[in-house]
Design a protein around this motif. Structure first.
Motif, PDB file in Angstrom:
ATOM      1  N   HIS A 200     -35.277  25.123 -37.083  1.00  0.00           N
ATOM      2  CA  HIS A 200     -35.328  23.751 -36.579  1.00  0.00           C
ATOM      3  C   HIS A 200     -34.113  22.971 -37.060  1.00  0.00           C
ATOM      4  O   HIS A 200     -33.492  22.214 -36.289  1.00  0.00           O
ATOM      5  N   HIS A 201     -33.749  23.168 -38.317  1.00  0.00           N
ATOM      6  CA  HIS A 201     -32.592  22.485 -38.895  1.00  0.00           C
ATOM      7  C   HIS A 201     -31.306  22.912 -38.185  1.00  0.00           C
ATOM      8  O   HIS A 201     -30.445  22.079 -37.882  1.00  0.00           O
ATOM      9  N   PHE A 202     -31.165  24.211 -37.897  1.00  0.00           N
ATOM     10  CA  PHE A 202     -29.969  24.700 -37.204  1.00  0.00           C
ATOM     11  C   PHE A 202     -29.825  24.043 -35.831  1.00  0.00           C
ATOM     12  O   PHE A 202     -28.749  23.573 -35.452  1.00  0.00           O
ATOM     13  N   ILE A 203     -30.920  24.017 -35.074  1.00  0.00           N
ATOM     14  CA  ILE A 203     -30.871  23.472 -33.714  1.00  0.00           C
ATOM     15  C   ILE A 203     -30.519  21.989 -33.742  1.00  0.00           C
ATOM     16  O   ILE A 203     -29.724  21.508 -32.927  1.00  0.00           O
ATOM     17  N   GLU A 204     -31.098  21.257 -34.684  1.00  0.00           N
ATOM     18  CA  GLU A 204     -30.772  19.835 -34.811  1.00  0.00           C
ATOM     19  C   GLU A 204     -29.286  19.647 -35.096  1.00  0.00           C
ATOM     20  O   GLU A 204     -28.642  18.761 -34.525  1.00  0.00           O
ATOM     21  N   ASN A 205     -28.745  20.488 -35.965  1.00  0.00           N
ATOM     22  CA  ASN A 205     -27.330  20.383 -36.311  1.00  0.00           C
ATOM     23  C   ASN A 205     -26.426  20.663 -35.116  1.00  0.00           C
ATOM     24  O   ASN A 205     -25.380  20.033 -34.955  1.00  0.00           O
ATOM     25  N   THR A 333     -21.282  23.192 -41.135  1.00  0.00           N
ATOM     26  CA  THR A 333     -22.039  22.012 -40.723  1.00  0.00           C
ATOM     27  C   THR A 333     -23.310  22.419 -39.993  1.00  0.00           C
ATOM     28  O   THR A 333     -24.376  21.817 -40.169  1.00  0.00           O
ATOM     29  N   VAL A 334     -23.215  23.458 -39.168  1.00  0.00           N
ATOM     30  CA  VAL A 334     -24.380  23.905 -38.398  1.00  0.00           C
ATOM     31  C   VAL A 334     -25.324  24.738 -39.256  1.00  0.00           C
ATOM     32  O   VAL A 334     -26.543  24.515 -39.258  1.00  0.00           O
ATOM     33  N   MET A 335     -24.771  25.698 -40.001  1.00  0.00           N
ATOM     34  CA  MET A 335     -25.599  26.672 -40.706  1.00  0.00           C
ATOM     35  C   MET A 335     -25.943  26.281 -42.131  1.00  0.00           C
ATOM     36  O   MET A 335     -26.856  26.843 -42.736  1.00  0.00           O
ATOM     37  N   GLY A 336     -25.188  25.315 -42.689  1.00  0.00           N
ATOM     38  CA  GLY A 336     -25.507  24.860 -44.033  1.00  0.00           C
ATOM     39  C   GLY A 336     -25.268  25.932 -45.078  1.00  0.00           C
ATOM     40  O   GLY A 336     -24.263  26.633 -45.076  1.00  0.00           O
ATOM     41  N   ASP A 337     -26.245  26.070 -45.970  1.00  0.00           N
ATOM     42  CA  ASP A 337     -26.090  26.972 -47.113  1.00  0.00           C
ATOM     43  C   ASP A 337     -25.984  28.443 -46.724  1.00  0.00           C
ATOM     44  O   ASP A 337     -25.559  29.268 -47.520  1.00  0.00           O
ATOM     45  N   TRP A 338     -26.380  28.788 -45.495  1.00  0.00           N
ATOM     46  CA  TRP A 338     -26.350  30.193 -45.089  1.00  0.00           C
ATOM     47  C   TRP A 338     -24.933  30.742 -45.023  1.00  0.00           C
ATOM     48  O   TRP A 338     -24.735  31.938 -45.153  1.00  0.00           O
ATOM     49  N   VAL A 339     -23.944  29.871 -44.736  1.00  0.00           N
ATOM     50  CA  VAL A 339     -22.562  30.354 -44.663  1.00  0.00           C
ATOM     51  C   VAL A 339     -21.674  29.685 -45.701  1.00  0.00           C
ATOM     52  O   VAL A 339     -20.479  29.906 -45.716  1.00  0.00           O
ATOM     53  N   THR A 340     -22.239  28.859 -46.564  1.00  0.00           N
ATOM     54  CA  THR A 340     -21.456  28.222 -47.611  1.00  0.00           C
ATOM     55  C   THR A 340     -21.231  29.206 -48.744  1.00  0.00           C
ATOM     56  O   THR A 340     -22.185  29.806 -49.231  1.00  0.00           O
TER      57      THR A 340
END
Length: 442
Positions: A200-205, A333-340
Motif C-alpha cells: 500500500h505504501h509503495f502504490i501511494e508513493n 522515494t518509491v521503495m523506501g527502506d527496501w532499496v536504501t
C-alpha cells in the motif's frame, strides 16, 4: 378465487417483483472493472452486462413498468383476498361501523409488508453482496423482458428525456476514474488484507510522483561531492574512496560552474590499469542533464527515459546549482527502506512510541508517512521538515525553538551554521491535541 389460490398468485407476484429488484440493483451496482476482467477471460455474458449498462434507459424503464404493475396488481388482489379473512376474524370481538375499515387496513399492511420484505429489501441486500455475479446470471432473461416491454418503455423514455431537456438535466454518467477513486480502492484493499501495508505504501508513493517536486528527493547542494578541472590526482583518489558514489560532478572552479560529470568506473579502470591522470579531460567528462527545480519527479522520470540518462543537476531560477538527483533517488522515494543502503545515515530515527529524531533535510512527504499526518499547512512553500519549521517560526531558528502541529511538537535540538540539523518530534498530551498550531521561542 379461493384464499389459497390468491396466496399462490400473490407469492408469484412477490417473486417477480423480487427478481426485478434484484436485477435492478445488481446491474446498477456491477463494477465495470470486474466485468471487463470477466469479459476478457471469455465470459460473454459479462460483455452483455457492460453493453446494457451503456444503454441502461430501456432496462430501467422496463424494470419500473414491471415493478409498478406487479405492486399495483398485488395490492388489488391482496386487498380482495385478505380483507374478508381479517373481517371474519375481527367480527368475533368487534362488529361496529369500523369493521370494514379495520379489515382493509390489516390486509393492506400485510400485503405491503410482504412486498417490502420479500420483493424489495431482501433482494436488494442480496444483490449488493455480489452484484457482478448476479448481473451475469440474470442478464439473458432480463434482455427478453426488456424486448417485451420495449414499446411502452420507448414512450416512457421519450417523455422522460423531454423533461430532462426541458429542465436542462445532464443524464450522461461520468465514469472517469480519479486518483481519489483509486486511493479509496487501495484503502479498502489494505483494510481487507488484500494489500500488505508495505505494498500500500509503495502504490501511494508512485502516485505521489506526480505531486512531489525534484528538491524533495535530491542530494542537496551542501552534500554534493564534485571535482574541479584542476583537482589533484590524490584528491580524486581520496574522494573516490571516501564517498561511495557512482557519478561525480565536474566543475570549473566552484559548484555553480558545471562542466559535466564523470563516472567513477571510468576513473577506477585507469587506476586499476595503473594509468596516471594529471587532470580530467574530454575522454572522461560526460555531458550532464540540467533540470529546473520546479519539475515533478514524474516529469523527471520522463526526462530520464527520453535522454537515456540516470543523473541530473538541479538548478534554480538564478541558474545556481541546488543539488543533484539520480534515478536511484527516485526509486528510494518509491521503495523506501527496501532499496536504501543499510549503511546510509537514517533521516528518521524512532526513539520510542511517542518520539522521533528527524534530520532537518528530511522531505516533508517522508515525515507525513512516518507520523501519519494528513497534510502540512501551506506546504507549497517548503520541501523539508526544516523548511516547515522556518516557515512557521518566520525567523532563523535557534536550539529549543519549537512548533506544535497535528498533535506533535517539533523542537529544534541542533543547528549547524544557521541550518536545522536535527529535530526532536514528540507527541503532545491529549489535552493539547486540539490546538491547531502554537509557536514557542527562547
Amino acid at each position: 378465487m379461493s384464499l389459497f389460490q390468491n396466496i399462490i398468485v400473490i407469492a408469484l407476484l412477490i417473486s417477480a417483483a423480487g427478481f426485478l429488484s434484484l436485477t435492478e440493483i445488481a446491474l446498477a451496482g456491477a463494477r465495470k472493472v470486474k466485468l471487463k476482467i470477466l469479459a476478457e477471460s471469455g465470459e460473454t455474458r459479462a460483455q452483455k452486462v457492460l453493453d446494457l449498462q451503456e444503454q441502461s434507459a430501456d432496462f430501467f424503464a422496463a424494470s419500473q413498468i414491471g415493478l409498478n404493475a406487479v405492486a399495483i396488481l398485488g395490492g388489488i388482489l391482496g386487498e380482495a383476498a385478505f380483507r374478508p379473512f381479517f373481517v371474519d376474524l375481527i367480527v368475533r370481538v368487534y362488529s361496529g361501523p369500523w369493521l370494514e375499515t379495520i379489515g382493509f387496513a390489516l390486509s393492506f399492511t400485510m400485503v405491503t409488508s410482504l412486498f417490502i420484505l420479500f420483493a424489495d429489501l431482501m433482494p436488494k441486500r442480496l444483490a449488493m453482496i455480489a452484484p457482478e455475479k448476479i448481473a451475469i446470471s440474470v442478464i439473458e432473461p432480463i434482455q427478453i423482458f426488456i424486448k417485451i416491454c420495449k414499446p411502452l418503455a420507448w414512450g416512457i423514455n421519450a417523455i422522460a428525456n423531454l423533461l430532462f431537456r426541458l429542465f436542462k438535466v445532464n443524464t450522461i454518467r461520468d465514469d472517469n476514474i480519479t486518483f481519489d477513486d483509486i486511493s479509496a480502492v487501495m484503502d479498502a484493499g489494505a483494510q481487507a488484507g488484500v494489500l500488505q501495508k508495505q505494498e500500500h505504501h509503495f502504490i501511494e508513493n508512485v502516485f505521489e510522483l506526480e505531486e512531489r517536486t525534484v528538491p524533495s528527493s535530491m542530494t542537496t547542494r551542501e552534500n554534493v561531492v564534485f571535482f574541479t578541472l584542476t583537482e589533484p590526482e590524490d584528491s580524486i583518489r581520496q574522494k573516490l574512496g571516501e564517498y561511495p558514489y557512482s557519478k561525480f560532478l565536474v566543475c570549473n572552479e566552484h559548484i555553480d560552474q558545471v562542466i559535466g560529470y564523470v563516472d567513477a568506473k571510468d576513473i577506477l579502470v585507469r587506476i586499476l590499469n595503473k594509468q596516471s591522470f594529471t587532470q580530467l579531460n574530454e575522454s572522461t567528462i560526460r555531458n550532464v542533464l540540467m533540470i529546473p527545480d520546479t519539475l515533478t519527479l514524474s516529469e523527471l522520470l520522463d526526462r530520464f527515459r527520453s535522454t537515456k540518462e540516470k543523473f541530473a543537476v538541479v538548478i534554480n531560477e538564478y541558474a545556481l546549482v541546488v543539488g543533484v538527483i539520480t534515478l536511484s533517488d527516485i526509486m528510494i522515494t518509491v521503495m523506501g527502506d527496501w532499496v536504501t543502503p543499510m549503511d546510509e545515515e537514517q533521516q528518521i530515527i524512532k526513539r520510542d512510541n511517542h518520539s522521533w529524531l528527524i534530520d532537518g533535510g528530511t522531505p516533508i512527504e517522508d515525515v507525513k508517512h512516518v507520523l501519519e499526518i494528513e497534510e502540512f499547512p501551506e506546504n507549497e512553500n517548503y520541501e523539508t521538515i526544516a523548511g516547515f519549521i522556518m516557515y512557521r517560526l518566520r525567523k532563523i531558528p535557534r536550539p529549543a525553538d519549537a512548533v506544535e502541529y497535528a498533535g506533535f511538537k517539533f523542537e529544534v535540538v541542533d543547528i549547524d551554521h544557521y541550518k536545522i540539523d536535527q529535530l526532536l518530534v514528540t507527541q503532545v498530551l491529549p489535552s493539547q491535541e486540539n490546538e491547531s498550531l502554537t509557536t514557542s521561542e527562547d
